[in-house]
Design a protein around this motif. Structure first.
Motif, PDB file in Angstrom:
ATOM      1  N   TYR A 107     -50.670 -11.709   4.569  1.00 40.53           N
ATOM      2  CA  TYR A 107     -49.510 -12.575   4.381  1.00 40.53           C
ATOM      3  C   TYR A 107     -49.291 -12.892   2.897  1.00 40.53           C
ATOM      4  O   TYR A 107     -50.168 -13.407   2.220  1.00 40.53           O
ATOM      5  N   GLY A 108     -48.127 -12.522   2.381  1.00 39.93           N
ATOM      6  CA  GLY A 108     -47.768 -12.801   0.995  1.00 39.93           C
ATOM      7  C   GLY A 108     -48.460 -11.929  -0.029  1.00 39.93           C
ATOM      8  O   GLY A 108     -48.381 -12.193  -1.225  1.00 39.93           O
ATOM      9  N   ARG A 109     -49.131 -10.895   0.421  1.00 39.02           N
ATOM     10  CA  ARG A 109     -49.870 -10.018  -0.495  1.00 39.02           C
ATOM     11  C   ARG A 109     -49.371  -8.588  -0.361  1.00 39.02           C
ATOM     12  O   ARG A 109     -49.112  -8.114   0.735  1.00 39.02           O
ATOM     13  N   ALA A 110     -49.278  -7.889  -1.471  1.00 44.12           N
ATOM     14  CA  ALA A 110     -48.923  -6.474  -1.475  1.00 44.12           C
ATOM     15  C   ALA A 110     -50.216  -5.681  -1.637  1.00 44.12           C
ATOM     16  O   ALA A 110     -50.671  -5.430  -2.748  1.00 44.12           O
ATOM     17  N   VAL A 111     -50.798  -5.329  -0.515  1.00 44.13           N
ATOM     18  CA  VAL A 111     -52.078  -4.615  -0.533  1.00 44.13           C
ATOM     19  C   VAL A 111     -52.031  -3.505   0.506  1.00 44.13           C
ATOM     20  O   VAL A 111     -51.457  -3.663   1.578  1.00 44.13           O
ATOM     21  N   LYS A 112     -52.616  -2.377   0.179  1.00 43.49           N
ATOM     22  CA  LYS A 112     -52.658  -1.253   1.099  1.00 43.49           C
ATOM     23  C   LYS A 112     -53.744  -1.514   2.144  1.00 43.49           C
ATOM     24  O   LYS A 112     -54.801  -2.058   1.839  1.00 43.49           O
ATOM     25  N   TYR A 113     -53.487  -1.080   3.372  1.00 42.68           N
ATOM     26  CA  TYR A 113     -54.430  -1.330   4.469  1.00 42.68           C
ATOM     27  C   TYR A 113     -55.818  -0.787   4.178  1.00 42.68           C
ATOM     28  O   TYR A 113     -56.815  -1.366   4.582  1.00 42.68           O
ATOM     29  N   SER A 114     -55.904   0.329   3.460  1.00 39.88           N
ATOM     30  CA  SER A 114     -57.208   0.940   3.167  1.00 39.88           C
ATOM     31  C   SER A 114     -58.044   0.094   2.218  1.00 39.88           C
ATOM     32  O   SER A 114     -59.247   0.301   2.104  1.00 39.88           O
ATOM     33  N   GLU A 115     -57.416  -0.873   1.547  1.00 41.46           N
ATOM     34  CA  GLU A 115     -58.137  -1.737   0.621  1.00 41.46           C
ATOM     35  C   GLU A 115     -58.548  -3.063   1.257  1.00 41.46           C
ATOM     36  O   GLU A 115     -59.266  -3.844   0.637  1.00 41.46           O
ATOM     37  N   LEU A 116     -58.136  -3.329   2.463  1.00 39.01           N
ATOM     38  CA  LEU A 116     -58.414  -4.620   3.094  1.00 39.01           C
ATOM     39  C   LEU A 116     -59.900  -4.849   3.322  1.00 39.01           C
ATOM     40  O   LEU A 116     -60.420  -5.914   3.027  1.00 39.01           O
ATOM     41  N   ASP A 117     -60.603  -3.859   3.866  1.00 37.19           N
ATOM     42  CA  ASP A 117     -62.031  -4.031   4.155  1.00 37.19           C
ATOM     43  C   ASP A 117     -62.836  -4.224   2.880  1.00 37.19           C
ATOM     44  O   ASP A 117     -63.830  -4.963   2.873  1.00 37.19           O
ATOM     45  N   SER A 118     -62.443  -3.580   1.801  1.00 42.91           N
ATOM     46  CA  SER A 118     -63.206  -3.671   0.557  1.00 42.91           C
ATOM     47  C   SER A 118     -63.028  -5.017  -0.138  1.00 42.91           C
ATOM     48  O   SER A 118     -63.788  -5.355  -1.023  1.00 42.91           O
ATOM     49  N   GLU A 119     -62.025  -5.802   0.289  1.00 46.64           N
ATOM     50  CA  GLU A 119     -61.761  -7.085  -0.346  1.00 46.64           C
ATOM     51  C   GLU A 119     -62.429  -8.250   0.392  1.00 46.64           C
ATOM     52  O   GLU A 119     -62.338  -9.378  -0.056  1.00 46.64           O
TER      53      GLU A 119
END
Length: 120
Positions: A107-119
């Protein structure tokens, strides 16, 4: 449905002119790419604010509408030639993206799905 009606309209237009033989998937993708480039050209070098204000100018608005229509026409034709049900494909993709992009993580973030787990 409107999509099918538009696809029929475009197919009839193509058929009446004897252009179906030119509408191979490769050629349609190339034409679609060219039209997206023409649309991008209208926004190239504009600031974010200028790009938002572009539609307030009637001449530029007409050009944008024509290029958007060209992009959509080629996309409709490509889907028709490849026998892709656009409505079903879009519905499936939105559902897939809903899984890839959980609201609580993006929500409110421009992030690629492949980077979600690494964050995490």
């Amino acid at each position: 449905m409107a999509i099918e009606r538009l696809q029929r309209m475009v197919a009839d237009f193509v058929s009446e002119r004897g252009w179906a033989g030119f509408h191979t998937p490769k050629n349609l993708v190339m034409a679609l790419t060219g039209e997206v480039g023409e649309l991008a050209e209208l926004f190239q070098w504009l600031t974010d604010d200028q790009s938002r204000a572009l539609m307030g100018n009637s001449t530029r608005r007409a050009r944008v509408e024509e290029e958007v229509a060209d992009v959509f026409i080629y996309l409709l034709r490509l889907a028709d030639v490849l026998e892709i049900d656009l409505v079903a494909a879009v519905e499936a993709k939105v559902l897939k993206n809903a899984e890839r992009y959980p609201i609580e993580q993006v929500y409110g973030r421009a992030v690629k799905y492949s980077e979600l787990d690494s964050e995490r």
